[in-house]
Enzyme design. Structure first.
Site, short mmCIF file in Angstrom:
data_model
loop_
_atom_site.label_atom_id
_atom_site.label_comp_id
_atom_site.label_asym_id
_atom_site.label_seq_id
_atom_site.Cartn_x
_atom_site.Cartn_y
_atom_site.Cartn_z
N SER A 228 46.60 41.30 44.95
CA SER A 228 45.98 40.06 44.19
C SER A 228 47.13 39.36 43.95
CB SER A 228 45.48 40.57 42.94
OG SER A 228 46.31 40.93 42.13
N ASP A 229 47.03 38.05 43.90
CA ASP A 229 47.78 37.19 43.31
C ASP A 229 48.32 37.55 41.65
OD1 ASP A 229 49.94 35.28 42.74
OD2 ASP A 229 48.92 33.54 43.57
N TRP A 230 49.30 37.40 41.11
CA TRP A 230 49.68 38.06 39.86
C TRP A 230 48.88 37.66 38.83
CZ3 TRP A 230 51.91 40.47 43.48
CH2 TRP A 230 52.67 41.49 43.45
N GLY A 231 48.19 38.27 38.17
CA GLY A 231 47.18 37.92 37.21
C GLY A 231 45.85 37.41 38.08
N GLY A 232 45.65 37.45 39.10
CA GLY A 232 44.66 36.91 39.81
C GLY A 232 43.48 37.75 39.94
#
Length: 805
Positions: A228-232
């Site tokens: 995942s993208d960071w926080g995504g």
């Protein structure tokens, strides 16, 4: 499963915790079973391994590394071999810093010139982007570590990037926004890929089975992991079910416990968790050994590689009366702050703490030029400065030629915000007008990672563009200016005359929730050539100090062959481009589309027979009725050119079709058949989509939910929430007015409420966020109770997470 025996020894808790980060950058270990952790780091154009406190926006210092040219720069090289060579060097630095997966390259399509992160992306064209990305992946993975192409997919804006929904038809998705990823996956075979923040047609990218399983795995054969993208990560359980493997960064056990509970309740099968763990372990075991031993890299050698990459990417845009290259001993004035303090990379998570930074004024003494002086000329942050302007004009009078270094400043292009316009800072254009009164012989040396409007271009004899050329870009540019190298870059994106000319002008960025891709296939040159819109500089354009002649084209269904001759007096390289056009087809399509290219170096007077293969992407279109790639039978033009608007040779080839019927009702899609997509009606867009346009408006009752952005609190029911929004907006506006946007505030401002739980390492749990939302929605007592209860529960979960080793 490859690691079934090992997985059988793991507890359910160990397996579930494996699918989320240990901290901001690392995966979890299972020491009792000998399962190692690996390190992920930012770095599309250089390794950004943070030594201290971790942050996603690149605000805290990282370990020194070579800053190579950005992807937008390297794409101008059109040189897949150079990209692979540079990436091998990048991998050596990964290994020396014990980084196992590098988060890049970025290959999102440049839908609009205003996307703040375009400097990290290759092109407006998916074929060029895909070929360059595949080379990056190959180069990095030669050394046993992994690349992680991003952001999959349809991530074209920074505004509310974690809360927007990209609404587009399946054909546009496949042909424009996924083809680059397809090429990177099929040809580069990356071991990891990063999912995007946004929704795609209503489903978050990180939990889309269509993207992660049906296309990525089943069609393309991807056998790596999805990060995942960071926080995504929106719904971790749904993500794992869909095919995501690693939620980053850690949530302190919060989402891990959700996954455990989901398995126990039967919401998700433990067999699915086992499959994801097996796929994750496969990648960990492949990339971990490369970083076990201590290694160092040759700083000077890598700096030289950065310069070589920059040299191959410089684009000569204008050269009237052959003012360039500069003659030996030319009397020059150097003007522009960028000549002393170079603009060489973007801002945000890709910022590299470079090992050595060259500036023009530090090294110009090593070149055969008579430098009469230097003047900064303008304030870097855009403030008017009459004294600087006057000083520069006086200096210009003393020289035969002015080298004027201008462009976009660091905070014009950054992760977290989109540009508001395509103009250069006003004080730079004002300076240019003043200098023209003092000296007409101005060579504009541009810096920046995206197109700008150039109303001044007709008034200067030469323009040369280095884009964002990395730490060694100054020497590369001076070598080009003095003729030690021959500029050989070509634009990987179009330069329109005005922002209003761009195809997504009316549709970018999103309005409230929906980012509607009404322009469809007509992105960049596909629009300009089809709708006959003139541009300042077309896609694929670039001049040279020599000239090239194209002759003797021969084509077949499989390839095009022609003779390329260097007809000038200087050695040089030409990027020959192959476009395919079907002008009388029943299925609508752009006038021409890039389907091949080759960079060819020729000595003065040399000729060479050049072959460009026609691959499986040359004639296909995605059929929304049959839900597969089809070929329309008929006559196709094979066009060989020096740019998308400079076609030198044309031949026709007859192609047998796959037999599919035209999937479109032409009457409702006239704008797409003509390419005139500036004012697409709801009816036409719905005909393209094949369904009604989803409601993208914010909640009509004024309530906010987990996936609403914090910037929406201006209409919150809570007076305190509205006050918080007012304070944040004030800070944001003041920082932007000063020319120094506050990236931390911008990140929070555009983040959905769920992001608070996903980016705080467990300090704030999702239950606590639900309490905050109740308070924001006017239920203070109820929300405060949830917040307190969630706080104590989160402390317990974090303690358990700390023991999961």
């Amino acid at each position: 499963m490859k690691y079934q025996e090992l997985i059988s020894k793991m507890t359910l808790e160990e397996k579930c915790y494996m699918l989320s980060g240990k901290d901001f950058w690392q995966t979890r270990t299972v020491k009792r079973l000998g399962i190692p952790g690996i390190f992920l780091a930012d770095g599309p154009h250089g390794v950004r391994k943070q030594a201290g406190a971790a942050d996603q926006l690149g605000l805290n210092a990282s370990i020194p590394a070579t800053c190579f040219p950005t992807a937008a720069t390297m794409a101008n090289s059109w040189d897949v071999d150079l990209a692979e060579e540079m990436s091998e060097t990048l991998a050596e630095e990964m290994i020396s810093q014990k980084v196992n997966i590098l988060l890049g390259p970025g290959l999102n399509i440049k839908r609009s010139p205003l996307c703040g992160r375009n400097f990290e992306y290759f092109s407006e064209d998916p074929y060029l982007a895909g070929k360059m990305a595949a080379s990056y992946v190959k180069g990095i993975q030669k050394k046993g570590v992994s690349s992680c192409p991003k952001h999959y997919a349809v991530n074209s804006q920074e505004l509310r990037r974690m809360a927007s929904d990209s609404v587009l038809d399946e054909r546009t998705l496949r042909e424009i926004y996924l083809t680059g990823f397809e090429i990177a996956v099929r040809e580069g075979k990356p071991k990891a890929i990063m999912s995007a923040y946004n929704r795609v047609n209503g489903v978050y990218a990180n939990e889309s089975k269509h993207l992660l399983r049906e296309i990525l795995v089943d069609e393309w054969g991807f056998d790596g992991i999805v990060v995942s993208d960071w926080g995504g990560s929106n719904d971790h359980v749904a993500g794992v079910e869909a095919g995501a493997h690693l939620e980053m960064p850690t949530t302190g056990g919060d989402s891990d416990e959700e996954l455990i509970a989901a398995v126990k309740s039967g919401m998700i099968s433990e067999a699915v968790v086992d499959e994801r763990v097996d796929e994750l372990l496969s990648v960990i075991m492949q990339v971990y050994p490369a970083t076990e031993n201590e290694t160092e890299f040759d700083v000077a050698e890598h700096h030289a590689m950065a310069q070589k990459a920059a040299e191959g990417s410089i684009v000569l845009l204008k050269n009237d009366k052959h003012i360039l290259p500069l003659k030996s001993g030319a009397k020059v004035a150097v003007i522009g702050d960028f000549a002393k303090n170079p603009r060489y990379q973007g801002a945000g998570s890709s910022v590299v703490n470079c090992t050595k930074l060259e500036s023009t004024m530090d090294i110009i003494k090593d070149f055969d030029l008579d430098v009469v002086g230097f003047s900064a000329g303008y304030d870097r942050m855009g403030k008017p400065d009459e004294a600087l302007k006057k000083e520069a004009a006086e200096l210009a009078k003393k020289a035969d030629i002015v080298l004027l270094y201008i462009g976009l400043d660091e905070l014009s292009e950054s992760e977290g915000l989109d540009r508001m316009h395509m103009k250069l800072p006003k004080n730079q254009t004002v300076l240019l007008k003043e200098l023209l009164k003092a000296n007409k012989n101005i060579v504009v040396v541009l810096s920046g990672g995206a197109p700008v409007e150039m109303p001044w271009a007709d008034h200067v004899p030469a323009i040369i563009h280095g884009y964002l050329s990395g730490q060694a870009g100054a020497a590369a540019m001076l070598k080009a200016l003095t003729g030690q190298i021959n500029p050989c870059g070509k634009l990987s994106e179009s330069y329109p005359f005005h922002y209003e000319d761009t195809p997504a002008f009316h549709y970018f960025p999103s309005k409230e929730r929906n980012a509607e891709y009404r322009e469809g296939l007509y992105v960049g040159y596909r629009y300009y050539t089809t709708a006959n819109i003139p541009v300042r500089y077309p896609f694929g354009y670039g001049l040279s100090y020599t000239a090239f002649k194209y002759t003797d084209l021969a084509v077949s269904n499989e390839k095009a062959e022609f003779t390329l001759t260097n007809t000038g007096s200087a050695d040089g390289a030409e990027v020959a481009q192959l476009y395919v056009s079907m002008q009388n087809g029943k299925v609508f399509r752009p006038l021409r589309e890039l389907k091949g290219f080759k960079k060819v170096f020729l000595k003065a007077g040399e000729s060479r027979r050049v072959t460009i293969e026609l691959d499986d992407k040359a004639f296909r279109y995605f059929d929304v009725k049959t839900n597969q790639w089809e070929i329309e039978g008929g006559d196709y033009q094979i066009q060989i050119g020096a740019s998308s608007e400079d076609i030198r040779l044309t031949a026709t080839v007859a192609i047998a079709g796959s037999g599919a019927k035209n999937p479109y009702d032409n009457d409702n899609l006239s704008c797409y058949y003509s390419g005139n997509i500036k004012e697409v009606t709801d009816a036409s867009f719905e005909a393209l989509l094949g369904h009604t346009i989803p409601d993208g408006k914010w909640n009509s009752d004024g309530s906010l939910d987990l996936n609403d952005a914090i910037c929406q609190m201006y209409y919150a029911k809570s007076r305190i929430a509205r006050l918080v929004w007012k304070i944040m907006t004030g800070i944001k506006n003041k920082s932007e007015a000063k020319g120094k946007p506050n990236l931390n505030v911008l990140f929070i401002y555009n983040m959905p409420f769920r992001g608070i739980a996903k980016m705080t390492g467990g300090a704030v749990s999702m239950d606590m966020v639900r309490g905050i939302l109740d308070m924001v929605n006017g239920h203070f007592g109820k929300g405060f109770g949830k917040l307190v209860k969630g706080f104590f529960a989160a402390r317990k979960t974090m303690k358990k997470a700390g023991r999961m080793e």
